[in-house]
Design an enzyme around this catalytic site. Structure first.
Site, mmCIF file in Angstrom:
data_model
loop_
_atom_site.group_PDB
_atom_site.id
_atom_site.type_symbol
_atom_site.label_atom_id
_atom_site.label_comp_id
_atom_site.label_asym_id
_atom_site.label_seq_id
_atom_site.Cartn_x
_atom_site.Cartn_y
_atom_site.Cartn_z
ATOM 1 N N ARG A 142 -4.809 6.386 -8.053
ATOM 2 C CA ARG A 142 -4.519 7.820 -7.987
ATOM 3 C C ARG A 142 -4.313 8.413 -9.377
ATOM 4 O O ARG A 142 -4.843 9.484 -9.701
ATOM 5 C CB ARG A 142 -3.284 8.051 -7.118
ATOM 6 C CG ARG A 142 -3.437 7.518 -5.710
ATOM 7 C CD ARG A 142 -2.121 7.418 -4.959
ATOM 8 N NE ARG A 142 -1.564 8.725 -4.638
ATOM 9 C CZ ARG A 142 -0.471 8.898 -3.917
ATOM 10 N NH1 ARG A 142 0.194 7.840 -3.442
ATOM 11 N NH2 ARG A 142 -0.024 10.107 -3.652
ATOM 12 N N LEU A 167 0.859 -1.175 0.000
ATOM 13 C CA LEU A 167 0.000 0.000 0.000
ATOM 14 C C LEU A 167 0.898 1.227 0.000
ATOM 15 O O LEU A 167 1.967 1.221 0.610
ATOM 16 C CB LEU A 167 -0.907 0.035 1.246
ATOM 17 C CG LEU A 167 -1.994 -1.031 1.385
ATOM 18 C CD1 LEU A 167 -2.723 -0.836 2.715
ATOM 19 C CD2 LEU A 167 -2.973 -0.992 0.230
ATOM 20 N N ASP A 168 0.463 2.296 -0.670
ATOM 21 C CA ASP A 168 1.206 3.546 -0.608
ATOM 22 C C ASP A 168 1.316 4.009 0.838
ATOM 23 O O ASP A 168 0.443 3.695 1.670
ATOM 24 C CB ASP A 168 0.500 4.638 -1.419
ATOM 25 C CG ASP A 168 0.492 4.334 -2.907
ATOM 26 O OD1 ASP A 168 1.289 3.490 -3.340
ATOM 27 O OD2 ASP A 168 -0.318 4.946 -3.629
ATOM 28 N N ARG A 169 2.343 4.765 1.122
ATOM 29 C CA ARG A 169 2.547 5.256 2.482
ATOM 30 C C ARG A 169 1.335 6.041 2.983
ATOM 31 O O ARG A 169 0.940 5.945 4.144
ATOM 32 C CB ARG A 169 3.793 6.146 2.511
ATOM 33 C CG ARG A 169 4.149 6.657 3.901
ATOM 34 C CD ARG A 169 5.443 7.452 3.872
ATOM 35 N NE ARG A 169 5.817 7.895 5.198
ATOM 36 C CZ ARG A 169 6.929 8.570 5.468
ATOM 37 N NH1 ARG A 169 7.776 8.870 4.495
ATOM 38 N NH2 ARG A 169 7.212 8.924 6.705
#
Length: 325
Positions: free
Chosen positions: A248, A140-142
């Site tokens: 995104r 997962l992205d930060r």
């Protein structure tokens, strides 16, 4: 000097793992270039034979491990004294002998690197030193919160990766975007490519498939409208492929940037949300991995992992209902 090499028998936890990755995990303080030099020079052997870096270990293989000096890792105080890193406690959504699922907070990286000494995986390994195996199933992205799945056995990791490749695993995200979404459901199929900015930051962009200058990877996201407000929309995003920053970039490209996205979003809107203008408060990106469905890697039974929205995201939705309905 006497030969301090040792021989280790490979168990189930390393069965199927590449020999270079086996050494990277075992000797985290050693440069990868040194590991590759040991492999090329024949100092690392399997069953008394030289092997290449891409050799995959098998159960009961005998690996010769030469003397390797490990550089200690961890924060160091100005006086040179090493201090123990602070270990966060993560909300556990599911755990058994094969899998661990947590609700990852926003702002926490899944792994170390790029100036981050301890991500989720490193912290969990430090907290559970008795676990023989622990690896990320996906990332997962930060800035993204929600369901993060890890494997506690290599056999589980291999099986879940197979399910991901074959489209059995379903991953869904809750996301709020700028703008009024029109369609009840919308498939977005736009190829993506990674690049590096002039400042050295890694980014992803939609590219034409005919563009030979960048390697384009197919990417498919299914968006379902949950609720509309005057200037915002709540969507559920289902990943059909798992490319970096896929949700995104897809949303930003079609004109619906995610609220609070500091890489691909509406930067002026983000500033206003950060300051609490418009009667709204949001200090992070509104992207949350809310659900993951799959077959259990050992039993084959269906499991559904769900992570509730954080209090901050719930508050933002309440504010949207109060101010913009």
């Amino acid at each position: 000097m006497p030969d301090m090499a040792k021989v280790e028998n490979i168990g189930e936890d390393a069965d199927g793992q590449r020999i270079d990755n086996f050494f990277f995990k075992r000797f985290r303080g050693v440069p990868k270039s040194h590991i590759y030099q040991l492999l090329r020079s024949g100092q690392v052997r399997v069953n008394s034979k030289r092997i290449h870096a891409d050799y995959r270990l098998k159960l009961d293989d005998k690996v010769r491990i030469p003397p390797i000096k490990v550089t200690p890792s961890g924060p160091v105080q100005s006086g040179g004294k090493r201090v123990k890193p602070h270990l966060a406690k993560f909300e556990i959504l599911f755990e058994d002998e094969y899998l661990l699922a947590i609700n990852k907070p926003s702002g926490v990286a899944v792994h170390g690197g790029s100036g981050i000494s301890h991500g989720v995986i490193e912290q969990l390994r430090l907290r559970h030193t008795d676990w023989k195996f622990l690896e990320l199933v996906h990332r997962l992205d930060r800035e993204t919160s929600g369901v993060l799945l890890l494997a506690k056995k290599r056999s589980a990791l291999v099986e879940v990766h197979r399910q991901i490749r074959e489209g059995i695993v379903q991953k869904r995200y809750s996301v709020v975007v700028r703008g009024k979404w029109r369609n009840a459901q919308q498939n977005v199929r736009l190829p993506l490519s990674k690049y590096v900015t002039a400042e050295g930051e890694r980014r992803v962009a939609v590219v034409a498939e005919k563009n030979n200058e960048r390697k384009a990877l197919s990417a498919h996201t299914l968006f379902t409208l949950i609720k509309n407000w005057k200037n915002f929309s709540l969507l559920e995003a289902e990943l059909k492929t798992g490319r970096t920053h896929q949700i995104r970039v897809h949303l930003a490209h079609i004109g619906y940037p995610i609220a609070g996205d500091d890489k691909y979003g509406d930067f002026e809107l983000n500033k206003r949300l950060l300051k609490g203008e418009l009667g709204l408060n949001l200090k992070r990106m509104f992207l949350h991995a809310c659900k993951l469905e799959m077959a259990h890697p050992a039993t084959g039974k269906p499991i559904c992992l769900e992570a509730p929205l954080t209090d901050e995201l719930k508050l933002f939705l309440h504010e949207l209902n109060d101010e913009l309905s």
